[in-house]
Design an enzyme around this catalytic site. Sequence first.
Site, short mmCIF file in Angstrom:
data_model
loop_
_atom_site.label_atom_id
_atom_site.label_comp_id
_atom_site.label_asym_id
_atom_site.label_seq_id
_atom_site.Cartn_x
_atom_site.Cartn_y
_atom_site.Cartn_z
N ILE A 93 0.60 -0.77 -0.21
CA ILE A 93 0.05 0.04 0.23
C ILE A 93 1.19 1.41 -0.08
CG2 ILE A 93 -1.61 0.99 1.15
CD1 ILE A 93 -3.12 -1.72 1.99
N TYR A 140 -1.79 14.34 6.80
CA TYR A 140 -1.22 12.94 5.88
C TYR A 140 -1.76 11.71 6.65
CZ TYR A 140 1.61 15.85 2.74
OH TYR A 140 1.71 16.95 2.16
N GLY A 195 7.61 3.72 2.48
CA GLY A 195 7.89 4.93 3.33
C GLY A 195 9.66 5.06 4.21
N LYS A 196 9.80 5.64 4.75
CA LYS A 196 10.96 5.93 5.18
C LYS A 196 11.42 4.74 6.42
CE LYS A 196 12.30 10.03 5.74
NZ LYS A 196 11.16 10.96 4.41
N GLU A 197 10.44 4.51 7.26
CA GLU A 197 10.37 4.36 8.20
C GLU A 197 10.21 3.12 8.86
OE1 GLU A 197 9.25 7.80 9.70
OE2 GLU A 197 11.75 7.93 9.54
N ALA A 198 8.62 2.50 7.17
CA ALA A 198 8.05 1.91 7.22
C ALA A 198 7.18 1.38 5.71
CB ALA A 198 6.91 2.06 8.78
N ASN A 199 6.67 0.08 5.89
CA ASN A 199 6.11 -0.21 4.82
C ASN A 199 4.53 -1.49 5.27
OD1 ASN A 199 8.01 0.41 3.24
ND2 ASN A 199 9.31 -1.25 3.62
N VAL A 200 3.65 -0.17 4.41
CA VAL A 200 2.26 -0.89 4.77
C VAL A 200 2.22 -1.83 3.63
CG1 VAL A 200 -0.17 -0.58 5.77
CG2 VAL A 200 2.24 1.32 6.20
N ASP A 225 1.60 13.83 15.40
CA ASP A 225 1.93 14.18 13.80
C ASP A 225 0.64 13.90 13.45
OD1 ASP A 225 3.37 13.39 12.03
OD2 ASP A 225 4.09 11.86 11.20
N ASP A 228 -1.25 6.40 12.13
CA ASP A 228 0.75 6.40 12.17
C ASP A 228 0.47 6.79 13.71
OD1 ASP A 228 3.06 6.45 12.03
OD2 ASP A 228 2.50 7.69 10.21
N1 LIG Z 1 -4.81 0.66 8.65
C1 LIG Z 1 -4.76 1.31 6.98
N2 LIG Z 1 -5.44 0.26 5.90
C2 LIG Z 1 -5.61 1.36 5.06
N3 LIG Z 1 -4.36 1.59 4.24
C3 LIG Z 1 -3.58 1.83 5.20
C4 LIG Z 1 -3.49 1.42 6.89
N4 LIG Z 1 -2.62 2.33 7.73
C5 LIG Z 1 -1.48 2.45 6.96
N5 LIG Z 1 -2.07 2.99 5.92
C6 LIG Z 1 -1.52 3.78 4.23
O1 LIG Z 1 -0.08 3.37 3.94
C7 LIG Z 1 0.37 4.53 4.11
C8 LIG Z 1 1.64 4.51 5.43
O2 LIG Z 1 1.00 4.35 6.92
P1 LIG Z 1 1.36 5.40 7.93
O3 LIG Z 1 0.74 4.92 9.23
O4 LIG Z 1 1.46 6.93 8.00
O5 LIG Z 1 2.90 4.65 7.55
P2 LIG Z 1 4.08 6.48 7.44
O6 LIG Z 1 5.18 6.40 8.70
O7 LIG Z 1 5.10 5.65 6.78
O8 LIG Z 1 3.88 7.92 7.21
C9 LIG Z 1 -0.64 6.22 4.67
O9 LIG Z 1 -1.42 7.38 4.50
C10 LIG Z 1 -1.71 4.74 3.88
O10 LIG Z 1 -2.26 5.00 2.82
MG LIG Z 2 1.59 8.84 7.93
#
Ligand SMILES: Nc1ncnc2c1ncn2[C@@H]1O[C@H](COP(=O)(O)OP(=O)(O)O)[C@@H](O)[C@H]1O
Ligand SMILES: [Mg+2]
Length: 245
Positions: free
Chosen positions: A55, A192, A58-63, A188, A205
């Site tokens: 999905i 975003y 990112g720099k610290e994590a991937n979803v 945060d 996040d």
């Molecule tokens: N529970 C979730 N369901 C659907 N999409 C999600 C969910 N959590 C995160 N995402 C998607 O992943 C992206 C990055 O997640 P986030 O938690 O904001 O991590 P980061 O630390 O990289 O900003 C979000 O902008 C969103 O598009």
């Molecule tokens: Mg985020």
Amino acid sequence: MKTNIETLDWNLGNINASKDKDGRKTLDDVFDESTLKNIQQLFSRGIISTLENIIATGKEANVFRAKTIDGRNRAVKIYRLNTATFRKLEKYIDGDPRFKNSGNNPRERVFTWAQKEYKNLHSMWASGAKVPKPYYVHKNIVVMQYLGWRYRPYPILKDLIPVKPEEFLSYLLETIRAYRSMNLSHGDLSEYNILNVREKPHIIDVGQAVPKEHPMHEELHNRDMKNVHRFWKKYIRGLKLEDLK
Ligand SMILES: Nc1ncnc2c1ncn2[C@@H]1O[C@H](COP(=O)(O)OP(=O)(O)O)[C@@H](O)[C@H]1O
Ligand SMILES: [Mg+2]
């Protein structure tokens, strides 16, 4: 336990199917050996059965979107096990009495961070705040409710401005009041990290959220509210920072 790459390959079927160069590169980049092992453990514990698609990177994590054995979607946030990740997290972990012995080893600290995000999600969820429901945390991986429709996650607020800004904002304030009742500051909160879920806000996040005892508790909340104000005053005429209660 030895990582069974064959099983993993099978579980990663959908992702591996996109054998293009970039897809492969992302995978190699995301899954260091120890992360592969941790994912494998989630499979063998029956928490998830497949990883479906990426999905966000990112720099610290991937979803990722994942599926459970009975075919339900989950969002799986996988923190990178590198020093950059650990540096960014440090100041939010130190001073949080919930995590006294988070270890000096950078890897251990990333695990603590995943625990912290999970705990924060849990408290917020319990307070009635709209956040993804947390399901499981293991090492550098947090498994939570997937907010999306089929393979498409709901958009972030920045990419989909609500049709009725006042109404959306008032739901957002409700969620903020709910997690404040658990004595947490998000830390945060911006367009975003708010998803527009069919015209209702869901906050994501939450790893950096800190409790009242943390020295930055107030400062972070004030900054969050300034961010909220900066964003919404573009859509709601005459909105004042003091109105955001
Ligand atoms: N529970 C979730 N369901 C659907 N999409 C999600 C969910 N959590 C995160 N995402 C998607 O992943 C992206 C990055 O997640 P986030 O938690 O904001 O991590 P980061 O630390 O990289 O900003 C979000 O902008 C969103 O598009
Ligand atoms: Mg985020």
